[in-house]
Design a protein around this motif. Sequence first.
Motif, PDB file in Angstrom:
ATOM      1  N   ARG A  98    -129.794  81.834 -21.521  1.00 16.43           N
ATOM      2  CA  ARG A  98    -130.950  82.524 -22.072  1.00 16.43           C
ATOM      3  C   ARG A  98    -132.238  81.717 -21.895  1.00 16.43           C
ATOM      4  O   ARG A  98    -133.271  82.238 -21.501  1.00 16.43           O
ATOM      5  CB  ARG A  98    -130.715  82.816 -23.547  1.00 16.43           C
ATOM      6  CG  ARG A  98    -131.853  83.561 -24.242  1.00 16.43           C
ATOM      7  CD  ARG A  98    -132.421  82.728 -25.349  1.00 16.43           C
ATOM      8  NE  ARG A  98    -131.370  82.291 -26.249  1.00 16.43           N
ATOM      9  CZ  ARG A  98    -131.480  81.222 -27.035  1.00 16.43           C
ATOM     10  NH1 ARG A  98    -132.564  80.488 -27.007  1.00 16.43           N
ATOM     11  NH2 ARG A  98    -130.485  80.870 -27.835  1.00 16.43           N
ATOM     12  N   ILE A  99    -132.178  80.420 -22.150  1.00 14.88           N
ATOM     13  CA  ILE A  99    -133.387  79.597 -22.027  1.00 14.88           C
ATOM     14  C   ILE A  99    -133.823  79.505 -20.573  1.00 14.88           C
ATOM     15  O   ILE A  99    -135.012  79.636 -20.257  1.00 14.88           O
ATOM     16  CB  ILE A  99    -133.144  78.192 -22.615  1.00 14.88           C
ATOM     17  CG1 ILE A  99    -132.899  78.285 -24.122  1.00 14.88           C
ATOM     18  CG2 ILE A  99    -134.338  77.281 -22.342  1.00 14.88           C
ATOM     19  CD1 ILE A  99    -132.402  76.992 -24.748  1.00 14.88           C
ATOM     20  N   TYR A 100    -132.876  79.294 -19.674  1.00 14.11           N
ATOM     21  CA  TYR A 100    -133.242  79.233 -18.255  1.00 14.11           C
ATOM     22  C   TYR A 100    -133.759  80.586 -17.784  1.00 14.11           C
ATOM     23  O   TYR A 100    -134.711  80.672 -17.004  1.00 14.11           O
ATOM     24  CB  TYR A 100    -132.032  78.791 -17.428  1.00 14.11           C
ATOM     25  CG  TYR A 100    -132.371  78.465 -15.991  1.00 14.11           C
ATOM     26  CD1 TYR A 100    -133.496  77.718 -15.665  1.00 14.11           C
ATOM     27  CD2 TYR A 100    -131.561  78.918 -14.947  1.00 14.11           C
ATOM     28  CE1 TYR A 100    -133.804  77.404 -14.349  1.00 14.11           C
ATOM     29  CE2 TYR A 100    -131.856  78.618 -13.629  1.00 14.11           C
ATOM     30  CZ  TYR A 100    -132.986  77.868 -13.335  1.00 14.11           C
ATOM     31  OH  TYR A 100    -133.293  77.583 -12.031  1.00 14.11           O
ATOM     32  N   GLY A 101    -133.168  81.665 -18.289  1.00 13.09           N
ATOM     33  CA  GLY A 101    -133.667  83.000 -17.960  1.00 13.09           C
ATOM     34  C   GLY A 101    -135.101  83.183 -18.425  1.00 13.09           C
ATOM     35  O   GLY A 101    -135.922  83.784 -17.727  1.00 13.09           O
ATOM     36  N   GLU A 137    -130.162  88.760 -14.923  1.00 12.96           N
ATOM     37  CA  GLU A 137    -128.753  88.393 -14.768  1.00 12.96           C
ATOM     38  C   GLU A 137    -128.345  87.358 -15.815  1.00 12.96           C
ATOM     39  O   GLU A 137    -127.269  87.449 -16.428  1.00 12.96           O
ATOM     40  CB  GLU A 137    -128.501  87.837 -13.366  1.00 12.96           C
ATOM     41  CG  GLU A 137    -128.660  88.858 -12.239  1.00 12.96           C
ATOM     42  CD  GLU A 137    -128.502  88.211 -10.874  1.00 12.96           C
ATOM     43  OE1 GLU A 137    -128.283  86.969 -10.835  1.00 12.96           O
ATOM     44  OE2 GLU A 137    -128.592  88.924  -9.854  1.00 12.96           O
ATOM     45  N   LEU A 138    -129.215  86.380 -16.021  1.00 15.54           N
ATOM     46  CA  LEU A 138    -128.912  85.325 -16.985  1.00 15.54           C
ATOM     47  C   LEU A 138    -128.917  85.858 -18.411  1.00 15.54           C
ATOM     48  O   LEU A 138    -128.063  85.492 -19.228  1.00 15.54           O
ATOM     49  CB  LEU A 138    -129.921  84.182 -16.837  1.00 15.54           C
ATOM     50  CG  LEU A 138    -129.736  83.326 -15.583  1.00 15.54           C
ATOM     51  CD1 LEU A 138    -130.992  82.508 -15.292  1.00 15.54           C
ATOM     52  CD2 LEU A 138    -128.533  82.400 -15.748  1.00 15.54           C
ATOM     53  N   PHE A 139    -129.886  86.715 -18.728  1.00 11.28           N
ATOM     54  CA  PHE A 139    -129.912  87.308 -20.062  1.00 11.28           C
ATOM     55  C   PHE A 139    -128.659  88.146 -20.307  1.00 11.28           C
ATOM     56  O   PHE A 139    -128.105  88.146 -21.410  1.00 11.28           O
ATOM     57  CB  PHE A 139    -131.164  88.179 -20.241  1.00 11.28           C
ATOM     58  CG  PHE A 139    -132.453  87.417 -20.302  1.00 11.28           C
ATOM     59  CD1 PHE A 139    -132.505  86.130 -20.817  1.00 11.28           C
ATOM     60  CD2 PHE A 139    -133.637  87.994 -19.840  1.00 11.28           C
ATOM     61  CE1 PHE A 139    -133.703  85.431 -20.882  1.00 11.28           C
ATOM     62  CE2 PHE A 139    -134.830  87.306 -19.891  1.00 11.28           C
ATOM     63  CZ  PHE A 139    -134.872  86.021 -20.412  1.00 11.28           C
ATOM     64  N   ARG A 140    -128.219  88.861 -19.262  1.00 11.51           N
ATOM     65  CA  ARG A 140    -127.010  89.678 -19.408  1.00 11.51           C
ATOM     66  C   ARG A 140    -125.791  88.790 -19.666  1.00 11.51           C
ATOM     67  O   ARG A 140    -124.951  89.098 -20.526  1.00 11.51           O
ATOM     68  CB  ARG A 140    -126.799  90.532 -18.165  1.00 11.51           C
ATOM     69  CG  ARG A 140    -125.611  91.482 -18.285  1.00 11.51           C
ATOM     70  CD  ARG A 140    -125.513  92.414 -17.099  1.00 11.51           C
ATOM     71  NE  ARG A 140    -126.634  93.358 -17.057  1.00 11.51           N
ATOM     72  CZ  ARG A 140    -127.603  93.344 -16.141  1.00 11.51           C
ATOM     73  NH1 ARG A 140    -127.593  92.430 -15.175  1.00 11.51           N
ATOM     74  NH2 ARG A 140    -128.576  94.225 -16.179  1.00 11.51           N
ATOM     75  N   SER A 141    -125.714  87.679 -18.955  1.00 13.47           N
ATOM     76  CA  SER A 141    -124.590  86.756 -19.180  1.00 13.47           C
ATOM     77  C   SER A 141    -124.644  86.171 -20.579  1.00 13.47           C
ATOM     78  O   SER A 141    -123.617  86.046 -21.259  1.00 13.47           O
ATOM     79  CB  SER A 141    -124.626  85.629 -18.138  1.00 13.47           C
ATOM     80  OG  SER A 141    -124.387  86.133 -16.835  1.00 13.47           O
ATOM     81  N   ALA A 142    -125.850  85.808 -21.029  1.00 17.17           N
ATOM     82  CA  ALA A 142    -126.005  85.255 -22.373  1.00 17.17           C
ATOM     83  C   ALA A 142    -125.616  86.288 -23.423  1.00 17.17           C
ATOM     84  O   ALA A 142    -124.917  85.981 -24.402  1.00 17.17           O
ATOM     85  CB  ALA A 142    -127.440  84.786 -22.588  1.00 17.17           C
ATOM     86  N   ALA A 143    -126.072  87.521 -23.219  1.00 15.86           N
ATOM     87  CA  ALA A 143    -125.748  88.596 -24.162  1.00 15.86           C
ATOM     88  C   ALA A 143    -124.246  88.853 -24.192  1.00 15.86           C
ATOM     89  O   ALA A 143    -123.652  89.010 -25.267  1.00 15.86           O
ATOM     90  CB  ALA A 143    -126.500  89.872 -23.778  1.00 15.86           C
ATOM     91  N   ASP A 144    -123.631  88.892 -23.019  1.00 12.93           N
ATOM     92  CA  ASP A 144    -122.187  89.103 -22.950  1.00 12.93           C
ATOM     93  C   ASP A 144    -121.433  87.972 -23.649  1.00 12.93           C
ATOM     94  O   ASP A 144    -120.326  88.173 -24.155  1.00 12.93           O
ATOM     95  CB  ASP A 144    -121.726  89.202 -21.498  1.00 12.93           C
ATOM     96  CG  ASP A 144    -122.173  90.497 -20.826  1.00 12.93           C
ATOM     97  OD1 ASP A 144    -122.573  91.432 -21.554  1.00 12.93           O
ATOM     98  OD2 ASP A 144    -122.128  90.559 -19.582  1.00 12.93           O
ATOM     99  N   GLY A 145    -122.069  86.794 -23.676  1.00 13.58           N
ATOM    100  CA  GLY A 145    -121.457  85.643 -24.342  1.00 13.58           C
ATOM    101  C   GLY A 145    -121.732  85.586 -25.825  1.00 13.58           C
ATOM    102  O   GLY A 145    -121.349  84.626 -26.501  1.00 13.58           O
ATOM    103  N   GLY A 146    -122.417  86.618 -26.346  1.00  7.32           N
ATOM    104  CA  GLY A 146    -122.670  86.696 -27.782  1.00  7.32           C
ATOM    105  C   GLY A 146    -123.961  86.084 -28.249  1.00  7.32           C
ATOM    106  O   GLY A 146    -124.194  85.978 -29.457  1.00  7.32           O
ATOM    107  N   ASP A 147    -124.843  85.679 -27.338  1.00  2.00           N
ATOM    108  CA  ASP A 147    -126.111  85.075 -27.726  1.00  2.00           C
ATOM    109  C   ASP A 147    -127.092  86.167 -28.164  1.00  2.00           C
ATOM    110  O   ASP A 147    -127.508  87.003 -27.354  1.00  2.00           O
ATOM    111  CB  ASP A 147    -126.697  84.277 -26.556  1.00  2.00           C
ATOM    112  CG  ASP A 147    -127.923  83.486 -26.955  1.00  2.00           C
ATOM    113  OD1 ASP A 147    -127.777  82.331 -27.369  1.00  2.00           O
ATOM    114  OD2 ASP A 147    -129.035  84.045 -26.861  1.00  2.00           O
TER     115      ASP A 147
END
Length: 267
Positions: free
Chosen positions: A92-95, A113-123
Motif C-alpha cells: 500500500r505504501i509503495y503504491g 495492482e499494489l493497492f489490490r494486493s494490499a486490499a486482498d491481504g486485508g490492509d
Amino acid sequence: MSVNEGRRAAQAGEWIAAGHAFVRAAVAGSAEGAELAVEVTVELVPLADGGSAEAAALLAGIYLEYSDHAARPTAMSYARAAAEAGLPAGQRIYGHLLAMGLGVDEDRARAVELFRSAADGGDALGMYDLALLTDDPEKSLTLFEAAARAGVVVAGASLAARLSALDRDAEALGWYVWAAQRGHLGAMNAAACWYRDGFGTTPDPVQAVRWFFGMLANGNGDGVHEAVDLAKAGAVNEKQIREAGRLAGTPTAAESLIGTVFRGGQG
C-alpha cells in the motif's frame, strides 16, 4: 495512551511495536507521538536492513509522514522492499508513492495492482486507496464500506459522498453520521447541513445544532454562525439547544448560544 504503550514497548526492546504505537499517537494528533516515531527510526533501520518487511514498511511510513522531502528516496527504498516481500502495508505504501509520483516515476496502473494486493491481504487503508482509483462504481462502494468497517473513518465519509452522488441520500446520511461520530470534521459539517435542510431525512434542527457543536468541540468554529442562524430563525428553542449541547457533549457551547440569541449576549 499510545505514547505510553510505545514507551513500554521501547523499554522492552520491542521497537516495531513501539513504532506502531507512536504512529497511532501521532495520527491522533500527538506532537510527542510524531517526535518519538522519528526517534525510533534509529532502532528500526537495523531491523529493516536485516530483512524485516514490517520494520521496512513502518520506516517508510514514518519517513513519508514525519520527515522532510529529503527522506523520500529512503522511504521509497524501504517501501519497495516491504512490497516485494509481500507485506500488505508495504504494498500500500509503495503504491501510494507510485500513484503520487513521490520519489519515483508516477505509475498509477502499477499502484492499482499494489493497492489490490494490499486490499486482498486485508490492509484496510489499501482497500481505501483502491476504492479511490477503481473505475467500477459498485466496487468502489464495496471497498469504501469494507475499509470503514475495518476502522478507516475517512472511508465512511467518502462512502457517504459517493452514495450522495448516486442519490442514495438516506444511506449517505447514515454514513456521514457514522464518520461524524468518529471525529471526521467534514462528515460533521455534512450531517449538520443535511439535518438542517432535510437531505436524506426530515429536517431535524436539534441534530443539526448538535453536529455544528461537534465541529466546535473538535476545534472548528465554522458551524457556529449556522447554529446561531437556526436559533435566530426560531428553529430551536432553549430546551432544544441544551439537548443539542448534551448530545454533542458541549453544554457550555449550548449556554453560550442561548446567551447570544435569547439573552442579548449574556451567557
